[in-house]
Scaffold this motif. Sequence first.
Motif, mmCIF file in Angstrom:
data_model
loop_
_atom_site.group_PDB
_atom_site.id
_atom_site.type_symbol
_atom_site.label_atom_id
_atom_site.label_comp_id
_atom_site.label_asym_id
_atom_site.label_seq_id
_atom_site.Cartn_x
_atom_site.Cartn_y
_atom_site.Cartn_z
ATOM 1 N N ASP A 102 5.238 -2.186 2.565
ATOM 2 C CA ASP A 102 4.693 -2.707 3.812
ATOM 3 C C ASP A 102 5.033 -1.709 4.909
ATOM 4 O O ASP A 102 6.211 -1.535 5.238
ATOM 5 C CB ASP A 102 5.302 -4.078 4.110
ATOM 6 C CG ASP A 102 4.629 -4.768 5.285
ATOM 7 O OD1 ASP A 102 4.277 -4.075 6.249
ATOM 8 O OD2 ASP A 102 4.465 -5.996 5.233
ATOM 9 N N PRO A 103 4.053 -1.031 5.510
ATOM 10 C CA PRO A 103 4.362 0.000 6.507
ATOM 11 C C PRO A 103 5.114 -0.541 7.711
ATOM 12 O O PRO A 103 5.968 0.147 8.281
ATOM 13 C CB PRO A 103 2.980 0.551 6.888
ATOM 14 C CG PRO A 103 1.998 -0.469 6.438
ATOM 15 C CD PRO A 103 2.603 -1.144 5.264
ATOM 16 N N GLU A 145 0.841 -1.186 0.000
ATOM 17 C CA GLU A 145 0.000 0.000 0.000
ATOM 18 C C GLU A 145 0.878 1.238 0.000
ATOM 19 O O GLU A 145 2.065 1.168 0.349
ATOM 20 C CB GLU A 145 -0.894 -0.003 1.237
ATOM 21 C CG GLU A 145 -0.109 -0.056 2.550
ATOM 22 C CD GLU A 145 -0.999 -0.255 3.757
ATOM 23 O OE1 GLU A 145 -1.180 0.723 4.503
ATOM 24 O OE2 GLU A 145 -1.502 -1.382 3.933
ATOM 25 N N PRO A 146 0.347 2.384 -0.397
ATOM 26 C CA PRO A 146 1.133 3.622 -0.359
ATOM 27 C C PRO A 146 1.472 4.003 1.079
ATOM 28 O O PRO A 146 0.619 3.963 1.963
ATOM 29 C CB PRO A 146 0.206 4.656 -1.009
ATOM 30 C CG PRO A 146 -0.793 3.860 -1.771
ATOM 31 C CD PRO A 146 -0.977 2.581 -1.013
ATOM 32 N N PHE A 153 13.430 4.541 -2.968
ATOM 33 C CA PHE A 153 12.279 3.702 -3.304
ATOM 34 C C PHE A 153 11.594 4.196 -4.576
ATOM 35 O O PHE A 153 11.718 5.371 -4.939
ATOM 36 C CB PHE A 153 11.250 3.707 -2.174
ATOM 37 C CG PHE A 153 11.725 3.158 -0.880
ATOM 38 C CD1 PHE A 153 11.557 1.813 -0.567
ATOM 39 C CD2 PHE A 153 12.323 3.982 0.064
ATOM 40 C CE1 PHE A 153 11.983 1.297 0.641
ATOM 41 C CE2 PHE A 153 12.751 3.481 1.280
ATOM 42 C CZ PHE A 153 12.583 2.134 1.572
ATOM 43 N N ALA A 154 10.843 3.297 -5.192
ATOM 44 C CA ALA A 154 9.987 3.696 -6.307
ATOM 45 C C ALA A 154 8.737 4.374 -5.751
ATOM 46 O O ALA A 154 8.017 3.775 -4.948
ATOM 47 C CB ALA A 154 9.608 2.496 -7.159
ATOM 48 N N ALA A 155 8.493 5.615 -6.165
ATOM 49 C CA ALA A 155 7.334 6.343 -5.661
ATOM 50 C C ALA A 155 6.097 6.087 -6.516
ATOM 51 O O ALA A 155 4.976 6.245 -6.049
ATOM 52 C CB ALA A 155 7.635 7.845 -5.620
ATOM 53 N N VAL A 156 6.289 5.724 -7.757
ATOM 54 C CA VAL A 156 5.160 5.499 -8.681
ATOM 55 C C VAL A 156 5.259 4.067 -9.172
ATOM 56 O O VAL A 156 6.311 3.670 -9.661
ATOM 57 C CB VAL A 156 5.225 6.480 -9.874
ATOM 58 C CG1 VAL A 156 4.071 6.217 -10.821
ATOM 59 C CG2 VAL A 156 5.187 7.912 -9.375
ATOM 60 N N ALA A 182 7.133 11.999 1.032
ATOM 61 C CA ALA A 182 7.793 11.059 0.115
ATOM 62 C C ALA A 182 7.026 9.746 0.196
ATOM 63 O O ALA A 182 7.262 8.935 1.100
ATOM 64 C CB ALA A 182 9.256 10.870 0.484
ATOM 65 N N VAL A 183 6.109 9.547 -0.722
ATOM 66 C CA VAL A 183 5.203 8.397 -0.667
ATOM 67 C C VAL A 183 5.765 7.251 -1.501
ATOM 68 O O VAL A 183 6.044 7.414 -2.691
ATOM 69 C CB VAL A 183 3.796 8.782 -1.174
ATOM 70 C CG1 VAL A 183 2.871 7.569 -1.128
ATOM 71 C CG2 VAL A 183 3.227 9.919 -0.331
#
Length: 327
Positions: free
Chosen positions: A218-219, A181-182, A324-327, A212-213
């Motif tokens: 995994d949170p 999830e974002p 990280f990959a944001a999109v 920075a999303v």
Amino acid sequence: MAVVGLGAWTGRSTQAVGAVAGGGTASSTGPVLVAVVVGLIVVALVAAPIGWALAGRAVRPLRELTSAAEGATADRLPEHGELGRYEEFADLSATLAGLYTRLDAAYAAQRRFVADASHELRTPLTVQRALIQVALADPDADATSLRAGHAELLRIGDQLERLVAALLALAQGQQGPVATEPVDLATLATEAVTARRSAAAGLTIRTDIQQAVVARSDPTLLASLIGNLLDNAIHYNLDGGRIDVETRSRGTRAVLAISNTGPVVPEYAVDRILRPFQRLVAPRKQSGSSGLGLAIVRAIADSHGADLRVVPNPGGGLTVTVDFAAV
């Protein structure tokens, strides 16, 4: 009358000639067909063993590769020479050789990890046993000495608990994300810094936290990654030192960067400190560090497909960047 008779005679003559011609064609075709059939049989008898031999030679490399794969074990993996040197299967042989090389490295790392983990667990367990034996062997032990012994046992138990939790975090990091999830790195970084303010007493923490999303993550694992990076920056720092925490978006990437002062880390030692239970120096305080922090960070970063960069600072300490990959 004469004309009619001539026509009838001519018709009968033509039929007779046709009959003779037809009979001659049928009689000459028979030997040809027999010769063709015999020739085909001879060719088949000759070609069958030749084809069988050629087919056997063609699949021989596959048999050797299969035999080598069947004999592979964790203690013995096939070497490149055992995989054959056939041009027809050169790519397959090279691929299997690379696979076996990676497996060998993984098995070696696993054996090293088990040995290191056993050593780390054996030390506190030995101390616990010694404390219990001393208390039982002392006939004059009073409440004060017993309380002191129990307090030490509790401290060692906490150390073991943290070590087991770190091992579990490492296993979860290697397993990969459970939820996808974002997640905003800014939120997790803020929570991690707030939770560690007291542990970072005597250190200056500077933050530059922007949204920075990370698109699919995994949170829980990301919170563990940030927490371990901060713990490492706190434990291996200098009194009066500094920690810089930054999160930002850069194009289609979400970036986390944590930098700290501390002892000088040689460039050649970077890969070593990313392995489990590897410490270059002792922590600045009795922090109960498990020695698994950066190993957990690498496992979680790898499971998220992130780019992890660990760079020694010229004056001491590290700068760790996770992209990280944001999109």
